[in-house]
Write a protein that holds these residues in place. Sequence first.
Motif, PDB file in Angstrom:
ATOM      1  N   VAL A 242      46.080  47.486  49.098  1.00 56.36           N
ATOM      2  CA  VAL A 242      44.770  48.106  49.285  1.00 56.36           C
ATOM      3  C   VAL A 242      43.674  47.079  49.055  1.00 56.36           C
ATOM      4  N   ILE A 243      42.710  47.043  49.995  1.00 56.38           N
ATOM      5  CA  ILE A 243      41.533  46.186  49.895  1.00 56.38           C
ATOM      6  C   ILE A 243      40.326  47.103  49.730  1.00 56.38           C
ATOM      7  N   VAL A 244      39.587  46.952  48.640  1.00 52.81           N
ATOM      8  CA  VAL A 244      38.382  47.745  48.409  1.00 52.81           C
ATOM      9  C   VAL A 244      37.179  46.836  48.623  1.00 52.81           C
ATOM     10  N   ILE A 245      36.277  47.244  49.521  1.00 51.76           N
ATOM     11  CA  ILE A 245      35.073  46.455  49.802  1.00 51.76           C
ATOM     12  C   ILE A 245      33.842  47.219  49.315  1.00 51.76           C
ATOM     13  N   ASN A 246      32.723  46.534  49.226  1.00 51.51           N
ATOM     14  CA  ASN A 246      31.443  47.085  48.757  1.00 51.51           C
ATOM     15  C   ASN A 246      31.560  47.674  47.353  1.00 51.51           C
ATOM     16  N   ALA A 247      32.157  46.934  46.446  1.00 46.58           N
ATOM     17  CA  ALA A 247      32.361  47.408  45.075  1.00 46.58           C
ATOM     18  C   ALA A 247      31.040  47.631  44.341  1.00 46.58           C
ATOM     19  N   GLU A 248      30.004  46.919  44.745  1.00 49.06           N
ATOM     20  CA  GLU A 248      28.717  47.044  44.051  1.00 49.06           C
ATOM     21  C   GLU A 248      28.001  48.352  44.396  1.00 49.06           C
ATOM     22  N   LYS A 249      28.466  49.083  45.410  1.00 45.16           N
ATOM     23  CA  LYS A 249      27.790  50.305  45.856  1.00 45.16           C
ATOM     24  C   LYS A 249      28.485  51.565  45.356  1.00 45.16           C
ATOM     25  N   ILE A 250      29.277  51.452  44.298  1.00 40.48           N
ATOM     26  CA  ILE A 250      29.990  52.595  43.726  1.00 40.48           C
ATOM     27  C   ILE A 250      29.013  53.435  42.906  1.00 40.48           C
ATOM     28  N   ASN A 251      29.257  54.738  42.847  1.00 40.96           N
ATOM     29  CA  ASN A 251      28.407  55.650  42.078  1.00 40.96           C
ATOM     30  C   ASN A 251      29.066  56.008  40.761  1.00 40.96           C
ATOM     31  N   LEU A 252      28.246  56.180  39.731  1.00 40.39           N
ATOM     32  CA  LEU A 252      28.684  56.773  38.477  1.00 40.39           C
ATOM     33  C   LEU A 252      27.786  57.973  38.229  1.00 40.39           C
ATOM     34  N   THR A 253      28.376  59.144  38.045  1.00 42.99           N
ATOM     35  CA  THR A 253      27.590  60.368  37.927  1.00 42.99           C
ATOM     36  C   THR A 253      27.041  60.516  36.515  1.00 42.99           C
ATOM     37  N   GLY A 254      26.061  61.387  36.383  1.00 41.01           N
ATOM     38  CA  GLY A 254      25.470  61.670  35.082  1.00 41.01           C
ATOM     39  C   GLY A 254      24.817  60.439  34.495  1.00 41.01           C
ATOM     40  N   ASN A 255      24.990  60.254  33.192  1.00 38.67           N
ATOM     41  CA  ASN A 255      24.393  59.121  32.495  1.00 38.67           C
ATOM     42  C   ASN A 255      25.447  58.074  32.139  1.00 38.67           C
ATOM     43  N   LYS A 256      26.565  58.064  32.917  1.00 39.20           N
ATOM     44  CA  LYS A 256      27.672  57.166  32.595  1.00 39.20           C
ATOM     45  C   LYS A 256      27.295  55.697  32.712  1.00 39.20           C
ATOM     46  N   LEU A 257      26.346  55.387  33.568  1.00 41.49           N
ATOM     47  CA  LEU A 257      25.951  53.989  33.747  1.00 41.49           C
ATOM     48  C   LEU A 257      25.506  53.377  32.418  1.00 41.49           C
TER      49      LEU A 257
ATOM     50  N   ASN B 102      53.753  49.959  32.650  1.00 43.66           N
ATOM     51  CA  ASN B 102      55.025  49.247  32.545  1.00 43.66           C
ATOM     52  C   ASN B 102      55.047  48.131  33.589  1.00 43.66           C
ATOM     53  N   ARG B 103      56.220  47.522  33.800  1.00 34.71           N
ATOM     54  CA  ARG B 103      56.305  46.407  34.749  1.00 34.71           C
ATOM     55  C   ARG B 103      55.996  46.851  36.165  1.00 34.71           C
ATOM     56  N   LEU B 104      56.363  48.079  36.514  1.00 41.09           N
ATOM     57  CA  LEU B 104      56.053  48.591  37.852  1.00 41.09           C
ATOM     58  C   LEU B 104      54.548  48.697  38.036  1.00 41.09           C
ATOM     59  N   GLY B 105      53.836  49.154  37.014  1.00 45.13           N
ATOM     60  CA  GLY B 105      52.383  49.259  37.094  1.00 45.13           C
ATOM     61  C   GLY B 105      51.731  47.903  37.275  1.00 45.13           C
ATOM     62  N   ALA B 106      52.257  46.892  36.606  1.00 41.29           N
ATOM     63  CA  ALA B 106      51.723  45.534  36.753  1.00 41.29           C
ATOM     64  C   ALA B 106      51.954  45.028  38.171  1.00 41.29           C
ATOM     65  N   GLN B 107      53.133  45.325  38.741  1.00 44.78           N
ATOM     66  CA  GLN B 107      53.433  44.912  40.113  1.00 44.78           C
ATOM     67  C   GLN B 107      52.529  45.634  41.107  1.00 44.78           C
ATOM     68  N   LEU B 108      52.293  46.921  40.889  1.00 44.22           N
ATOM     69  CA  LEU B 108      51.431  47.702  41.775  1.00 44.22           C
ATOM     70  C   LEU B 108      49.993  47.187  41.727  1.00 44.22           C
ATOM     71  N   PHE B 109      49.539  46.797  40.529  1.00 46.54           N
ATOM     72  CA  PHE B 109      48.164  46.324  40.378  1.00 46.54           C
ATOM     73  C   PHE B 109      47.932  45.025  41.157  1.00 46.54           C
ATOM     74  N   ARG B 110      48.990  44.228  41.342  1.00 45.03           N
ATOM     75  CA  ARG B 110      48.853  42.995  42.124  1.00 45.03           C
ATOM     76  C   ARG B 110      48.604  43.279  43.597  1.00 45.03           C
ATOM     77  N   ASN B 111      48.849  44.513  44.049  1.00 49.31           N
ATOM     78  CA  ASN B 111      48.625  44.879  45.447  1.00 49.31           C
ATOM     79  C   ASN B 111      47.196  45.337  45.706  1.00 49.31           C
ATOM     80  N   LEU B 112      46.336  45.287  44.687  1.00 48.89           N
ATOM     81  CA  LEU B 112      44.944  45.706  44.810  1.00 48.89           C
ATOM     82  C   LEU B 112      44.044  44.488  44.922  1.00 48.89           C
ATOM     83  N   ASN B 113      43.141  44.507  45.892  1.00 50.45           N
ATOM     84  CA  ASN B 113      42.142  43.450  46.071  1.00 50.45           C
ATOM     85  C   ASN B 113      40.776  44.106  46.171  1.00 50.45           C
ATOM     86  N   VAL B 114      39.866  43.765  45.249  1.00 45.97           N
ATOM     87  CA  VAL B 114      38.529  44.359  45.229  1.00 45.97           C
ATOM     88  C   VAL B 114      37.515  43.264  45.506  1.00 45.97           C
ATOM     89  N   TYR B 115      36.579  43.542  46.427  1.00 44.47           N
ATOM     90  CA  TYR B 115      35.578  42.546  46.818  1.00 44.47           C
ATOM     91  C   TYR B 115      34.176  43.136  46.752  1.00 44.47           C
TER      92      TYR B 115
END
Length: 151
Positions: free
Chosen positions: A59-74, A117-130
């Motif tokens: 998975v490639i996630v683009i426009n990471a700077e345009k994400i919303n946080l609801t309420g006063n979470k920011l 666990n190790r599977l979670g670490a392997q899955l996280f390597r499949n993520l690319n955020v830009y």
Amino acid sequence: MESLSYKTVSANKATVQKEWIVVDAEGHNLGRLASKVAMLLRGKYKPSYTPHVDCGDNVIVINAEKINLTGNKLNDKVYVRHTGYPGGQRELTAKMMQQKNPALLIEKAVKGMLPKNRLGAQLFRNLNVYVGAEHKHEAQQPKTVNLNEIK
């Protein structure tokens, strides 16, 4: 004796078909985006899903700077870490993290929704955020996915 008309298919490393997917984070809420991205990384929407195998997509996630946080979470959401030294507890609010590295917000949210666990670490390597609309994975010919259509 009659035989079964179906057979339970268990995926393995050799039989998994992985794809490249582009997700645009613009206008999405952080938690809702992270849960859907985690599901794509895990492969839970596939008929051949197997819990102990990495059968998800890249998975490639683009426009990471345009994400919303609801309420006063920011301002209220605090990320705590520790340096390992006495008195080494450090805190960052979501606003400071978004100014420093917006991609880290999405990475931390998605990582928290993957197995610890190790599977979670392997899955996280499949993520690319830009940050921004450009990414360096054009050679993989990723397909764009609308997260609003995924259940």
